[in-house]
Enzyme design. Structure first.
Site, PDB file in Angstrom:
ATOM      1  N   CYS A  68       0.872  -1.176   0.000  1.00  0.00           N
ATOM      2  CA  CYS A  68       0.000   0.000   0.000  1.00  0.00           C
ATOM      3  C   CYS A  68       0.911   1.228   0.000  1.00  0.00           C
ATOM      4  O   CYS A  68       2.046   1.152  -0.448  1.00  0.00           O
ATOM      5  CB  CYS A  68      -0.960  -0.022   1.192  1.00  0.00           C
ATOM      6  SG  CYS A  68      -0.148   0.144   2.802  1.00  0.00           S
ATOM      7  N   TYR A  69       0.419   2.348   0.464  1.00  0.00           N
ATOM      8  CA  TYR A  69       1.240   3.564   0.464  1.00  0.00           C
ATOM      9  C   TYR A  69       2.374   3.496   1.488  1.00  0.00           C
ATOM     10  O   TYR A  69       3.524   3.739   1.160  1.00  0.00           O
ATOM     11  CB  TYR A  69       0.370   4.795   0.762  1.00  0.00           C
ATOM     12  CG  TYR A  69      -0.612   5.112  -0.328  1.00  0.00           C
ATOM     13  CD1 TYR A  69      -0.225   5.819  -1.458  1.00  0.00           C
ATOM     14  CD2 TYR A  69      -1.932   4.695  -0.239  1.00  0.00           C
ATOM     15  CE1 TYR A  69      -1.123   6.106  -2.466  1.00  0.00           C
ATOM     16  CE2 TYR A  69      -2.845   4.976  -1.236  1.00  0.00           C
ATOM     17  CZ  TYR A  69      -2.427   5.678  -2.349  1.00  0.00           C
ATOM     18  OH  TYR A  69      -3.325   5.945  -3.343  1.00  0.00           O
TER      19      TYR A  69
END
Length: 112
Positions: A68-69
Protein backbone atom coordinates in the site's frame (compact mmCIF):
# COMPACT_ATOMS: atom_id res chain seq x y z
CA UNK A 1 3.10 -18.16 16.91
CA UNK A 2 2.01 -14.68 15.93
CA UNK A 3 -1.42 -13.27 16.74
CA UNK A 4 -1.71 -11.99 13.16
CA UNK A 5 -2.45 -14.24 10.19
CA UNK A 6 0.23 -12.51 8.11
CA UNK A 7 3.85 -11.50 8.52
CA UNK A 8 5.58 -8.16 8.18
CA UNK A 9 8.15 -7.91 5.40
CA UNK A 10 10.86 -5.30 5.22
CA UNK A 11 12.10 -3.62 2.04
CA UNK A 12 15.59 -5.23 2.04
CA UNK A 13 14.07 -8.72 2.29
CA UNK A 14 11.67 -8.06 -0.59
CA UNK A 15 14.55 -6.74 -2.71
CA UNK A 16 16.55 -9.90 -1.94
CA UNK A 17 13.60 -12.10 -2.88
CA UNK A 18 13.00 -10.24 -6.14
CA UNK A 19 16.71 -10.28 -7.03
CA UNK A 20 16.78 -14.04 -6.40
CA UNK A 21 13.73 -14.60 -8.59
CA UNK A 22 11.64 -16.01 -5.75
CA UNK A 23 8.20 -17.17 -6.81
CA UNK A 24 5.71 -14.77 -5.24
CA UNK A 25 2.73 -12.59 -6.07
CA UNK A 26 3.01 -8.85 -5.47
CA UNK A 27 -0.33 -7.10 -5.07
CA UNK A 28 -0.68 -3.32 -4.80
CA UNK A 29 -3.86 -2.02 -3.16
CA UNK A 30 -3.29 1.68 -3.75
CA UNK A 31 -5.71 3.60 -5.95
CA UNK A 32 -5.48 2.97 -9.72
CA UNK A 33 -3.97 6.36 -10.56
CA UNK A 34 -1.20 5.99 -7.97
CA UNK A 35 -0.48 2.47 -9.24
CA UNK A 36 -0.31 3.73 -12.84
CA UNK A 37 2.09 6.51 -11.84
CA UNK A 38 4.50 4.05 -10.21
CA UNK A 39 4.61 0.56 -8.73
CA UNK A 40 7.04 -2.21 -7.91
CA UNK A 41 7.79 -4.10 -11.15
CA UNK A 42 5.81 -7.35 -11.51
CA UNK A 43 3.12 -6.18 -9.09
CA UNK A 44 -0.53 -6.23 -10.03
CA UNK A 45 -3.16 -3.77 -8.95
CA UNK A 46 -5.66 -5.28 -6.55
CA UNK A 47 -9.07 -3.83 -5.80
CA UNK A 48 -12.60 -5.12 -5.31
CA UNK A 49 -12.99 -5.63 -9.06
CA UNK A 50 -9.80 -7.67 -9.49
CA UNK A 51 -9.65 -9.68 -6.27
CA UNK A 52 -11.76 -12.50 -7.72
CA UNK A 53 -9.26 -13.03 -10.51
CA UNK A 54 -6.39 -13.08 -8.00
CA UNK A 55 -8.17 -15.73 -5.93
CA UNK A 56 -8.89 -17.80 -9.05
CA UNK A 57 -5.42 -17.49 -10.60
CA UNK A 58 -3.08 -17.65 -7.61
CA UNK A 59 -2.26 -20.90 -5.83
CA UNK A 60 -2.84 -20.90 -2.08
CA UNK A 61 0.81 -21.98 -1.75
CA UNK A 62 2.10 -18.86 -3.52
CA UNK A 63 3.53 -16.27 -1.14
CA UNK A 64 1.56 -13.00 -1.40
CA UNK A 65 3.16 -9.63 -0.67
CA UNK A 66 0.64 -6.82 -0.16
CA UNK A 67 1.77 -3.26 -0.89
CA UNK A 68 0.00 0.00 0.00
CA UNK A 69 1.24 3.56 0.46
CA UNK A 70 3.00 3.28 3.83
CA UNK A 71 2.42 -0.25 5.11
CA UNK A 72 -0.75 0.34 7.12
CA UNK A 73 -3.71 -0.52 4.86
CA UNK A 74 -1.80 -3.50 3.53
CA UNK A 75 -2.05 -5.13 6.94
CA UNK A 76 -5.85 -5.32 6.73
CA UNK A 77 -5.70 -6.65 3.17
CA UNK A 78 -3.03 -9.18 4.15
CA UNK A 79 -5.16 -10.42 7.05
CA UNK A 80 -8.15 -10.79 4.71
CA UNK A 81 -6.09 -12.69 2.10
CA UNK A 82 -4.73 -15.00 4.80
CA UNK A 83 -8.34 -15.65 5.75
CA UNK A 84 -8.97 -16.79 2.16
CA UNK A 85 -6.56 -19.68 2.73
CA UNK A 86 -3.20 -18.32 1.60
CA UNK A 87 -0.46 -19.88 3.70
CA UNK A 88 2.19 -17.15 3.39
CA UNK A 89 0.94 -13.56 3.31
CA UNK A 90 3.13 -10.52 3.95
CA UNK A 91 2.47 -6.83 4.47
CA UNK A 92 5.30 -4.67 3.14
CA UNK A 93 6.50 -2.39 5.94
CA UNK A 94 6.97 1.16 4.67
CA UNK A 95 4.87 0.41 1.59
CA UNK A 96 5.47 1.70 -1.89
CA UNK A 97 6.58 5.09 -0.57
CA UNK A 98 9.55 3.54 1.23
CA UNK A 99 10.33 1.22 -1.71
CA UNK A 100 10.39 4.16 -4.17
CA UNK A 101 12.61 6.21 -1.84
CA UNK A 102 15.12 3.37 -1.47
CA UNK A 103 14.95 2.01 -5.03
CA UNK A 104 13.90 4.84 -7.37
CA UNK A 105 15.28 2.97 -10.39
CA UNK A 106 13.08 -0.02 -9.57
CA UNK A 107 9.72 1.63 -10.10
CA UNK A 108 7.56 0.77 -13.10
CA UNK A 109 4.79 2.83 -14.64
CA UNK A 110 1.71 1.65 -16.47
CA UNK A 111 1.66 2.30 -20.21
CA UNK A 112 -0.32 5.38 -21.14
Amino acid sequence: MSDTPFEHLDIPTLKTWLDAGESLALVDIRDPMSFAQGHIPASRHLDNASVGALLDETSKDTPLVVVCYHGHSSQQAAAWLAGQGYARVYSLDGGFTDWAARHPTRVATAPA
